[in-house]
Design an enzyme around this catalytic site. Sequence first.
Site, PDB file in Angstrom:
ATOM      1  CE  LYS A  80       0.140 -13.246  -7.885  1.00  0.00           C
ATOM      2  NZ  LYS A  80      -0.884 -12.945  -8.901  1.00  0.00           N
ATOM      3  CB  ILE A  81      -2.275 -11.521  -1.217  1.00  0.00           C
ATOM      4  CG1 ILE A  81      -0.918 -11.162  -1.851  1.00  0.00           C
ATOM      5  CG2 ILE A  81      -2.329 -11.103   0.248  1.00  0.00           C
ATOM      6  CD1 ILE A  81      -0.640  -9.675  -1.958  1.00  0.00           C
ATOM      7  CB  THR A  84      -2.520  -5.852   3.514  1.00  0.00           C
ATOM      8  OG1 THR A  84      -3.232  -6.946   2.939  1.00  0.00           O
ATOM      9  CG2 THR A  84      -2.429  -6.024   5.010  1.00  0.00           C
ATOM     10  CG  ASP A 124       0.902  -2.762   5.358  1.00  0.00           C
ATOM     11  OD1 ASP A 124       1.693  -2.253   6.182  1.00  0.00           O
ATOM     12  OD2 ASP A 124       1.282  -3.307   4.308  1.00  0.00           O
ATOM     13  CG  HIS A 171       2.738  -0.133   1.413  1.00  0.00           C
ATOM     14  ND1 HIS A 171       1.936   0.524   0.517  1.00  0.00           N
ATOM     15  CD2 HIS A 171       2.917  -1.381   0.906  1.00  0.00           C
ATOM     16  CE1 HIS A 171       1.655  -0.283  -0.491  1.00  0.00           C
ATOM     17  NE2 HIS A 171       2.235  -1.443  -0.280  1.00  0.00           N
ATOM     18  CD  GLN A 172       5.541  -3.330   9.145  1.00  0.00           C
ATOM     19  OE1 GLN A 172       5.596  -2.261   9.725  1.00  0.00           O
ATOM     20  NE2 GLN A 172       5.958  -4.464   9.688  1.00  0.00           N
ATOM     21  CG  PHE A 218       6.860  -5.126   0.478  1.00  0.00           C
ATOM     22  CD1 PHE A 218       6.361  -3.976   1.033  1.00  0.00           C
ATOM     23  CD2 PHE A 218       8.206  -5.184   0.161  1.00  0.00           C
ATOM     24  CE1 PHE A 218       7.178  -2.878   1.261  1.00  0.00           C
ATOM     25  CE2 PHE A 218       9.046  -4.085   0.391  1.00  0.00           C
ATOM     26  CZ  PHE A 218       8.522  -2.931   0.940  1.00  0.00           C
TER      27      PHE A 218
HETATM   28  P1  NAI Z   1      -3.822 -11.029  -7.630  1.00  0.00           P
HETATM   29  O1  NAI Z   1      -3.875 -10.347  -8.960  1.00  0.00           O
HETATM   30  O2  NAI Z   1      -3.229 -12.388  -7.515  1.00  0.00           O
HETATM   31  O3  NAI Z   1      -5.314 -11.103  -7.005  1.00  0.00           O
HETATM   32  C1  NAI Z   1      -6.189 -10.039  -6.971  1.00  0.00           C
HETATM   33  C2  NAI Z   1      -7.608 -10.593  -6.958  1.00  0.00           C
HETATM   34  O4  NAI Z   1      -8.512  -9.511  -6.759  1.00  0.00           O
HETATM   35  C3  NAI Z   1      -7.999 -11.288  -8.266  1.00  0.00           C
HETATM   36  O5  NAI Z   1      -8.550 -12.554  -7.997  1.00  0.00           O
HETATM   37  C4  NAI Z   1      -9.025 -10.329  -8.872  1.00  0.00           C
HETATM   38  O6  NAI Z   1     -10.011 -10.990  -9.659  1.00  0.00           O
HETATM   39  C5  NAI Z   1      -9.619  -9.715  -7.624  1.00  0.00           C
HETATM   40  N1  NAI Z   1     -10.316  -8.454  -7.847  1.00  0.00           N
HETATM   41  C6  NAI Z   1     -10.035  -7.478  -8.751  1.00  0.00           C
HETATM   42  N2  NAI Z   1     -10.908  -6.463  -8.611  1.00  0.00           N
HETATM   43  C7  NAI Z   1     -11.745  -6.813  -7.613  1.00  0.00           C
HETATM   44  C8  NAI Z   1     -12.849  -6.188  -6.992  1.00  0.00           C
HETATM   45  N3  NAI Z   1     -13.289  -4.992  -7.387  1.00  0.00           N
HETATM   46  N4  NAI Z   1     -13.478  -6.822  -5.985  1.00  0.00           N
HETATM   47  C9  NAI Z   1     -13.061  -8.047  -5.571  1.00  0.00           C
HETATM   48  N5  NAI Z   1     -12.018  -8.685  -6.116  1.00  0.00           N
HETATM   49  C10 NAI Z   1     -11.367  -8.082  -7.120  1.00  0.00           C
HETATM   50  O7  NAI Z   1      -3.084 -10.000  -6.689  1.00  0.00           O
HETATM   51  P2  NAI Z   1      -2.327 -10.296  -5.301  1.00  0.00           P
HETATM   52  O8  NAI Z   1      -0.922 -10.647  -5.561  1.00  0.00           O
HETATM   53  O9  NAI Z   1      -3.162 -11.206  -4.497  1.00  0.00           O
HETATM   54  O10 NAI Z   1      -2.314  -8.828  -4.659  1.00  0.00           O
HETATM   55  C11 NAI Z   1      -3.516  -8.163  -4.295  1.00  0.00           C
HETATM   56  C12 NAI Z   1      -3.211  -6.703  -3.984  1.00  0.00           C
HETATM   57  O11 NAI Z   1      -2.423  -6.627  -2.796  1.00  0.00           O
HETATM   58  C13 NAI Z   1      -2.316  -5.995  -5.044  1.00  0.00           C
HETATM   59  O12 NAI Z   1      -3.082  -5.530  -6.134  1.00  0.00           O
HETATM   60  C14 NAI Z   1      -1.739  -4.867  -4.250  1.00  0.00           C
HETATM   61  O13 NAI Z   1      -2.590  -3.736  -4.332  1.00  0.00           O
HETATM   62  C15 NAI Z   1      -1.727  -5.391  -2.810  1.00  0.00           C
HETATM   63  N6  NAI Z   1      -0.362  -5.637  -2.321  1.00  0.00           N
HETATM   64  C16 NAI Z   1       0.020  -5.077  -1.132  1.00  0.00           C
HETATM   65  C17 NAI Z   1       1.281  -5.269  -0.630  1.00  0.00           C
HETATM   66  C18 NAI Z   1       1.679  -4.690   0.699  1.00  0.00           C
HETATM   67  O14 NAI Z   1       2.885  -4.663   1.002  1.00  0.00           O
HETATM   68  N7  NAI Z   1       0.757  -4.258   1.540  1.00  0.00           N
HETATM   69  C19 NAI Z   1       2.283  -6.024  -1.380  1.00  0.00           C
HETATM   70  C20 NAI Z   1       1.782  -6.642  -2.579  1.00  0.00           C
HETATM   71  C21 NAI Z   1       0.507  -6.424  -3.044  1.00  0.00           C
END
Ligand code: NAI
Length: 335
Positions: free
Chosen positions: A155-156, A234, A260, A297-298, A300
């Site tokens: 998603k991100i 991030t 971040d 870590h901001q 979000f």
């Molecule tokens: P998501 O689950 O929608 O997407 C994650 C993607 O990473 C998936 O397509 C998955 O197949 C892929 N993936 C998994 N392992 C992998 C690898 N070894 N190499 C390459 N791709 C891989 O998750 P979303 O919502 O996009 O979030 C991603 C990450 O962002 C979260 O897991 C979290 O750690 C981080 N995050 C950080 C925030 C912040 O405030 N800085 C806030 C929210 C999330």
Amino acid sequence: MKPRIVFFDTKPYDREYFNRANRDYDYSLSFVRDRLTHDTVSLTRDADAVCAFINDAIDAHNIEALYENDIKLIALRSAGYNNVDLKALQEKIPVVRVPAYSPRAVAEHAVALMLTLNRKTHRAYYRVRDNNFSIDGLMGFDLHGKTAGVVGTGKIGLAAIDILRGFGMRVLAYDVYENHEAAVEKGYEYVSIDTLLADSDIITLHCPLTPDNVHMINRDTIGKMKDGVMIINTGRGRLIDTRALIDGIKQRKIGSAGLDVYEEETEYFFEDFSSETITDDVLARLTTFPNVLVTSHQGFFTREAMTNIAHTTLENIRLFFEENTLRNQVCYHCG
Ligand code: NAI
């Protein structure tokens, strides 16, 4: 009876957004400032559910203690759940999370780090305040026509790709599961991780931290990157071997880094240490570089995301207690 929920690691903004969302639920919320640790887990004695954040320890000891305290649900107010010991959890207490609250918030923050590092607005801000109107040393590059490497197209990652494509960048992507439909629709290309490392001017990490990708950015992978590459993280701190990153910056292999998240962030991030001594020499070194930007870590942290986090968390809790339904459950078998 309405469920009693104890929240750990809360800040004033958590209390504000959860109290506001709770007008629709009228649950009994109690907010603890401290993190969930082996010392604070006893505060859950009279509760039905625990609401935890990313630095709360949901380890074997605390899972056992929560189970003994008859906690029926752990509701994470985060997307990531690498702080949960999935093996220890077995099927004792269900854990739910907020899988998506505002992917755009995090993607936009990643791009904010890119723009700041590239055009050096963090340095320009201080110069002008000091009546120094010189632009020497502030030169950046056009993003248009450059190549961005996006690791993780969930998603991100996809939200980041939309923005980067809007700048006119070529986007390369790497994911363990490729989304070919999105690639065609958004105009990016899946490549091997080595090609992404070798061809990208900016590399941005949007994958979760898993046992397989700890320190995916290390001495070896940094060696494969373009000279002067910009690295943005991030995702999660432990995706990067920070000591290798620092060496890469000192050797001028890495042009800039926007972080971040940091692998040892638990002790410092979200807290005010402005009157204290930082004993983490790696973090202290990072913050000395003019071409490194650390934020606490901001990613979000937008009004929209906080509203969504509060509503989804309380709705996860309502579904469990009032409709016996587990929505957004963390997978037990993934760890
Ligand atoms: P998501 O689950 O929608 O997407 C994650 C993607 O990473 C998936 O397509 C998955 O197949 C892929 N993936 C998994 N392992 C992998 C690898 N070894 N190499 C390459 N791709 C891989 O998750 P979303 O919502 O996009 O979030 C991603 C990450 O962002 C979260 O897991 C979290 O750690 C981080 N995050 C950080 C925030 C912040 O405030 N800085 C806030 C929210 C999330």
